[in-house]
Enzyme design. Structure first.
Site, mmCIF file in Angstrom:
data_model
loop_
_atom_site.group_PDB
_atom_site.id
_atom_site.type_symbol
_atom_site.label_atom_id
_atom_site.label_comp_id
_atom_site.label_asym_id
_atom_site.label_seq_id
_atom_site.Cartn_x
_atom_site.Cartn_y
_atom_site.Cartn_z
ATOM 1 N N SER A 202 -25.733 -10.872 33.624
ATOM 2 C CA SER A 202 -24.400 -10.437 34.073
ATOM 3 C C SER A 202 -23.946 -11.410 35.149
ATOM 4 O O SER A 202 -24.772 -12.143 35.710
ATOM 5 C CB SER A 202 -24.521 -9.025 34.665
ATOM 6 N N TYR B 84 -28.754 -2.633 40.012
ATOM 7 C CA TYR B 84 -28.239 -3.469 38.919
ATOM 8 C C TYR B 84 -28.272 -4.945 39.318
ATOM 9 O O TYR B 84 -28.732 -5.798 38.561
ATOM 10 C CB TYR B 84 -26.812 -3.018 38.601
HETATM 11 P P1 NAD Z 1 -23.550 -0.006 26.292
HETATM 12 O O1 NAD Z 1 -23.743 1.201 27.151
HETATM 13 O O2 NAD Z 1 -22.449 -0.004 25.277
HETATM 14 O O3 NAD Z 1 -24.901 -0.370 25.538
HETATM 15 C C1 NAD Z 1 -26.172 -0.180 26.118
HETATM 16 C C2 NAD Z 1 -27.214 -0.114 25.023
HETATM 17 O O4 NAD Z 1 -28.521 0.007 25.618
HETATM 18 C C3 NAD Z 1 -27.057 1.091 24.092
HETATM 19 O O5 NAD Z 1 -27.372 0.710 22.769
HETATM 20 C C4 NAD Z 1 -28.106 2.076 24.618
HETATM 21 O O6 NAD Z 1 -28.555 3.001 23.654
HETATM 22 C C5 NAD Z 1 -29.201 1.101 25.019
HETATM 23 N N1 NAD Z 1 -30.182 1.650 25.962
HETATM 24 C C6 NAD Z 1 -29.958 2.137 27.214
HETATM 25 N N2 NAD Z 1 -31.122 2.572 27.750
HETATM 26 C C7 NAD Z 1 -32.097 2.341 26.823
HETATM 27 C C8 NAD Z 1 -33.503 2.569 26.776
HETATM 28 N N3 NAD Z 1 -34.172 3.134 27.807
HETATM 29 N N4 NAD Z 1 -34.166 2.252 25.652
HETATM 30 C C9 NAD Z 1 -33.509 1.698 24.591
HETATM 31 N N5 NAD Z 1 -32.189 1.451 24.577
HETATM 32 C C10 NAD Z 1 -31.487 1.764 25.684
HETATM 33 O O7 NAD Z 1 -23.374 -1.194 27.345
HETATM 34 P P2 NAD Z 1 -22.917 -2.720 27.201
HETATM 35 O O8 NAD Z 1 -21.780 -2.932 28.126
HETATM 36 O O9 NAD Z 1 -22.807 -3.138 25.783
HETATM 37 O O10 NAD Z 1 -24.161 -3.426 27.902
HETATM 38 C C11 NAD Z 1 -25.069 -4.275 27.216
HETATM 39 C C12 NAD Z 1 -25.688 -5.251 28.222
HETATM 40 O O11 NAD Z 1 -24.664 -6.099 28.752
HETATM 41 C C13 NAD Z 1 -26.317 -4.567 29.439
HETATM 42 O O12 NAD Z 1 -27.511 -5.218 29.792
HETATM 43 C C14 NAD Z 1 -25.284 -4.760 30.528
HETATM 44 O O13 NAD Z 1 -25.860 -4.760 31.811
HETATM 45 C C15 NAD Z 1 -24.746 -6.126 30.145
HETATM 46 N N6 NAD Z 1 -23.433 -6.438 30.705
HETATM 47 C C16 NAD Z 1 -22.344 -5.665 30.395
HETATM 48 C C17 NAD Z 1 -21.118 -5.996 30.948
HETATM 49 C C18 NAD Z 1 -19.878 -5.207 30.639
HETATM 50 O O14 NAD Z 1 -18.856 -5.466 31.301
HETATM 51 N N7 NAD Z 1 -19.886 -4.300 29.691
HETATM 52 C C19 NAD Z 1 -21.004 -7.083 31.813
HETATM 53 C C20 NAD Z 1 -22.134 -7.826 32.110
HETATM 54 C C21 NAD Z 1 -23.346 -7.503 31.539
#
Ligand code: NAD
Length: 260
Positions: free
Chosen positions: A142, A155
């Site tokens: 991130s 985080y």
């Molecule tokens: P999201 O909530 O849509 O997806 C998260 C996924 O992780 C889901 O499939 C969920 O089931 C899975 N998950 C959570 N806990 C789990 C566990 N204990 N075991 C197995 N699976 C688990 O979120 P997203 O925004 O798609 O995030 C995906 C990645 O991108 C994350 O690492 C997040 O930190 C990173 N990220 C997101 C953003 C953003 O703006 N959305 C920005 C930077 C980084």
């Protein structure tokens, strides 16, 4: 491009992970999905990918908080789809609070899911890549792997740790046909961010779209969300031969956030 490769994408039942799984399947990779969610919805997404891209797609429900379940998932992936060639550590969770009030169990859950799980998957999958002398490890970090924001102690710590882990694995695998990189997105409008937008709307007494605009204005100079597809394309690029010399990098895709 990735025909007959095996990809394991953690947290791929929604958001960025699902987008990356689809992008890799579109390039011909067989994919192991992972993550929580409604069984029917996961099955629909899995079957749709198989149909659309003519590849094999399976789902393993490992809870990444448990190293034994991660080990079983990696072994099962190799047994069912072939040795893991591409590992995408994407699963992540968020919780916001001032550090002195941060609940200890939330700290443990965020460090466990966003950082320790990536160590365990790499630990278990890397030997298969080493045997094949080819591999791609992509850690979805991130902007918070590079800079901080208030109220995100766990985080930010986890994502900075993930960037550090990326560099160590890149050094240990350099020249072996294996690369390890981090992708550092800014705001992407997924469930994880929607919750933060809703909290903001409630706190400021504004509607959801106004809260979303305010969120962007505060940190992301482009004032536009990064899309899931844009992050997924970058991940697919990192799997290509063109990216064979990119390793140990933290690639931002953030509308200018970290340029400030
Ligand atoms: P999201 O909530 O849509 O997806 C998260 C996924 O992780 C889901 O499939 C969920 O089931 C899975 N998950 C959570 N806990 C789990 C566990 N204990 N075991 C197995 N699976 C688990 O979120 P997203 O925004 O798609 O995030 C995906 C990645 O991108 C994350 O690492 C997040 O930190 C990173 N990220 C997101 C953003 C953003 O703006 N959305 C920005 C930077 C980084």
């Amino acid at each position: 491009m990735l025909k007959d490769k095996t990809a394991l994408v953690t947290g791929s039942t929604s958001g960025i992970g699902l987008g990356i799984a689809r992008a890799l399947a579109a390039q011909g990779a067989n994919v192991m999905l992972n993550g929580f969610g409604d069984r029917g919805e996961i099955e629909r997404a899995r079957a749709d990918m198989e149909r659309s891209f003519n590849v094999r797609v399976m789902h393993h429900a490992a809870n990444l908080m448990h190293a034994t379940e991660i080990y079983e998932m990696v072994e099962w992936t190799c047994a069912q789809l072939g040795p893991v060639d591409i590992l995408v550590n994407n699963a992540g969770i968020q919780f916001t609070s001032p550090v002195e009030e941060f609940p200890r169990d939330k700290w443990d859950a965020i460090i466990g899911t966003n950082l320790s799980a990536a160590f365990h998957t790499i630990h278990d999958a890397l030997p298969f890549m080493q045997r094949n002398k080819w591999g791609r490890i992509i850690n979805i970090a991130s902007v918070h792997g590079l800079v901080a924001s208030v109220n995100k102690a766990a985080y930010v710590a986890a994502k900075h740790g993930l960037v550090g882990l990326t560099k160590v694995v890149a050094l240990e695998t350099a020249g072996s046909g294996i690369t390890c990189n981090a992708i550092c997105p800014g705001w992407v409008r997924t469930t994880l961010v929607e919750k933060q937008i809703e909290a903001r709307a409630l706190q400021a007494g504004v509607d959801i779209e106004t809260a979303a605009e305010q969120l962007l204005m505060e940190k992301q100079p482009s004032h536009q969300f990064v899309t899931v597809e844009q992050v997924a394309s970058l991940a697919a690029y990192l799997c290509s031969d063109a990216a064979a010399q990119i390793t140990g990098a933290s690639l931002t895709i953030d509308g200018g956030w970290t340029a400030q």
